[in-house]
Design a protein around this motif. Structure first.
Motif, PDB file in Angstrom:
ATOM      1  N   HIS A  66       1.191  -1.220   0.155  1.00 52.34           N
ATOM      2  CA  HIS A  66       0.425   0.155  -0.035  1.00 52.34           C
ATOM      3  C   HIS A  66       0.673   1.140  -0.215  1.00 52.34           C
ATOM      4  O   HIS A  66       1.775   1.150   0.303  1.00 52.34           O
ATOM      5  N   ASP A  67       0.453   1.884  -0.535  1.00 47.35           N
ATOM      6  CA  ASP A  67       1.388   3.594  -0.239  1.00 47.35           C
ATOM      7  C   ASP A  67       0.657   4.086   1.259  1.00 47.35           C
ATOM      8  O   ASP A  67       0.047   4.981   0.489  1.00 47.35           O
ATOM      9  N   LEU A  68       2.197   4.464   1.500  1.00 44.10           N
ATOM     10  CA  LEU A  68       1.383   4.248   3.072  1.00 44.10           C
ATOM     11  C   LEU A  68       1.468   5.569   2.963  1.00 44.10           C
ATOM     12  O   LEU A  68       0.836   6.797   3.774  1.00 44.10           O
ATOM     13  N   LYS A  69       2.496   6.979   2.729  1.00 43.13           N
ATOM     14  CA  LYS A  69       2.057   8.542   1.864  1.00 43.13           C
ATOM     15  C   LYS A  69       1.033   8.455   1.620  1.00 43.13           C
ATOM     16  O   LYS A  69       0.242   9.950   2.548  1.00 43.13           O
ATOM     17  N   GLU A  70      -0.369   8.288   0.742  1.00 47.91           N
ATOM     18  CA  GLU A  70      -1.399   8.831   0.447  1.00 47.91           C
ATOM     19  C   GLU A  70      -2.398   8.552   1.753  1.00 47.91           C
ATOM     20  O   GLU A  70      -2.921   8.910   2.318  1.00 47.91           O
ATOM     21  N   LEU A  71      -1.830   7.002   2.118  1.00 48.63           N
ATOM     22  CA  LEU A  71      -2.950   6.961   3.540  1.00 48.63           C
ATOM     23  C   LEU A  71      -3.103   7.531   4.535  1.00 48.63           C
ATOM     24  O   LEU A  71      -3.278   9.100   5.285  1.00 48.63           O
ATOM     25  N   ARG A  80     -10.742  11.164  10.910  1.00 50.01           N
ATOM     26  CA  ARG A  80      -9.201  10.749  10.881  1.00 50.01           C
ATOM     27  C   ARG A  80      -8.653   9.560   9.611  1.00 50.01           C
ATOM     28  O   ARG A  80      -8.076   8.493  10.217  1.00 50.01           O
ATOM     29  N   GLY A  81      -8.573   9.741   9.267  1.00 51.36           N
ATOM     30  CA  GLY A  81      -9.199   8.979   7.819  1.00 51.36           C
ATOM     31  C   GLY A  81      -9.846   7.128   7.433  1.00 51.36           C
ATOM     32  O   GLY A  81      -9.656   7.071   6.022  1.00 51.36           O
ATOM     33  N   ARG A  82     -10.410   7.501   8.722  1.00 53.83           N
ATOM     34  CA  ARG A  82     -11.473   6.150   8.253  1.00 53.83           C
ATOM     35  C   ARG A  82     -12.004   5.585   7.172  1.00 53.83           C
ATOM     36  O   ARG A  82     -12.065   4.673   6.262  1.00 53.83           O
ATOM     37  N   ALA A  83     -13.168   6.601   7.097  1.00 56.50           N
ATOM     38  CA  ALA A  83     -13.403   6.281   5.300  1.00 56.50           C
ATOM     39  C   ALA A  83     -12.254   5.877   4.176  1.00 56.50           C
ATOM     40  O   ALA A  83     -12.986   5.128   3.006  1.00 56.50           O
ATOM     41  N   GLU A  87     -11.626   3.006   1.945  1.00 57.92           N
ATOM     42  CA  GLU A  87     -12.379   2.646   0.422  1.00 57.92           C
ATOM     43  C   GLU A  87     -11.011   1.760   0.322  1.00 57.92           C
ATOM     44  O   GLU A  87     -11.078   1.260  -1.098  1.00 57.92           O
ATOM     45  N   THR A  88      -9.387   1.971   0.172  1.00 66.31           N
ATOM     46  CA  THR A  88      -8.672   1.558  -0.187  1.00 66.31           C
ATOM     47  C   THR A  88      -8.169  -0.530  -0.059  1.00 66.31           C
ATOM     48  O   THR A  88      -8.093  -0.403  -0.458  1.00 66.31           O
ATOM     49  N   MET A  89      -9.100  -0.628   1.233  1.00 64.14           N
ATOM     50  CA  MET A  89      -8.806  -1.923   1.648  1.00 64.14           C
ATOM     51  C   MET A  89     -10.008  -3.401   0.472  1.00 64.14           C
ATOM     52  O   MET A  89      -9.831  -3.460   0.200  1.00 64.14           O
ATOM     53  N   ARG A  90     -10.825  -2.013   0.144  1.00 61.44           N
ATOM     54  CA  ARG A  90     -11.919  -2.928  -0.029  1.00 61.44           C
ATOM     55  C   ARG A  90     -11.250  -2.641  -1.716  1.00 61.44           C
ATOM     56  O   ARG A  90     -11.760  -4.708  -2.346  1.00 61.44           O
TER      57      ARG A  90
END
Length: 263
Positions: A66-71, A80-83, A87-90
């Protein structure tokens, strides 16, 4: 970069090649990269003329996960980024399942490092060929993020204790160890791309109908109890026997001639 730039497509002799093409990010699975890969896989699913897919990468890594910078950039969102994390994990999980659902075999060609979700990507492919310098790891534990979704694919490829060792230590393993535990099928001294192409060429000579029946049944029966698995596989065998390629292949065998497969 456009979607076409992020994941390039080429075909030759009924073998399609998808290339992750973001070397600057070590081919990290950003949301854009996942979308591009999903689009390419969807297009291939509708191509009855293709027999095999090779998945490879440009640059110093096969895939850094995964792109840790993007996350991290979304930690300042109101939630806090939950959505965005969801979206990324799905999206990532959908791509992995799309590979499994693809009618034709997918071969990962890994010459460099496959990390975390990148290792998951390798494990999700039907087959994998490693170059001598290939390495694999699930190092989320080192940064406080257990590789739970990579564990889904990894645990379906290697024995539980091997999977847990990779997941709990985060330590990288080389091509020889990956071959020993079953994460890859073979090591190609000439490089993964060459080895993958040789394997793809061999598979491309087989009956496309049989392979489509077989791949679907393989994954469907694996999650069933023994009796249900045999019922499912038996039903598939009946449908396969009624297909044109089985009739032609058996006739060719009995008549001592090469079969003439359908498309």
């Amino acid at each position: 970069m456009t979607a076409a730039d992020l994941v390039s497509f080429a075909e030759s002799g009924r073998v399609a090649t998808l290339t992750l093409n973001s070397p600057a990010s070590r081919n990290a699975l950003s949301l854009a990269m996942l979308a591009a890969l999903a689009d390419r896989l969807s297009a291939i699913a509708n191509r009855v003329d293709l027999r095999v897919v090779i998945l490879q990468a440009e640059g110093p890594a096969f895939c850094a996960g995964h792109d840790l910078k993007e996350l991290t950039a979304h930690r300042n969102d109101p939630d806090r980024g939950r959505a965005f994390f969801d979206e990324t994990m799905r999206a990532c999980s959908a791509v992995m399942q799309r590979i499994v659902a693809l009618p034709v075999p997918v071969i990962a060609a890994v010459d460099e490092m496959a990390t975390a979700a990148g290792c998951q990507l390798v494990a999700s492919c039907d087959l994998a060929v490693a170059g001598p310098r290939a390495r694999f790891c699930t190092p989320g534990v080192d940064i406080g993020l257990f590789c739970s979704t990579p564990a889904v694919a990894l645990s379906r490829n290697v024995a539980p204790k091997h999977a847990m060792e990779m997941l709990l230590t985060g330590a990288p393993i080389g091509a020889e160890a990956a071959l020993r535990i079953g994460l890859v099928n073979r090591i190609s001294a000439d490089g993964a791309r060459t080895g993958a192409l040789m394997l793809a060429s061999e598979i491309a000579q087989k009956s496309p109908q049989a392979i489509r029946f077989g791949k679907q049944a393989f994954y469907a029966q694996r999650e069933k109890t023994l009796s249900v698995a045999y019922d499912l596989a038996s039903a598939v065998m009946v449908e396969n026997m009624l297909a044109a390629d089985a009739q032609e292949g058996i006739a060719g065998f009995l008549e001592k001639r090469a079969p003439n497969w359908s498309r």
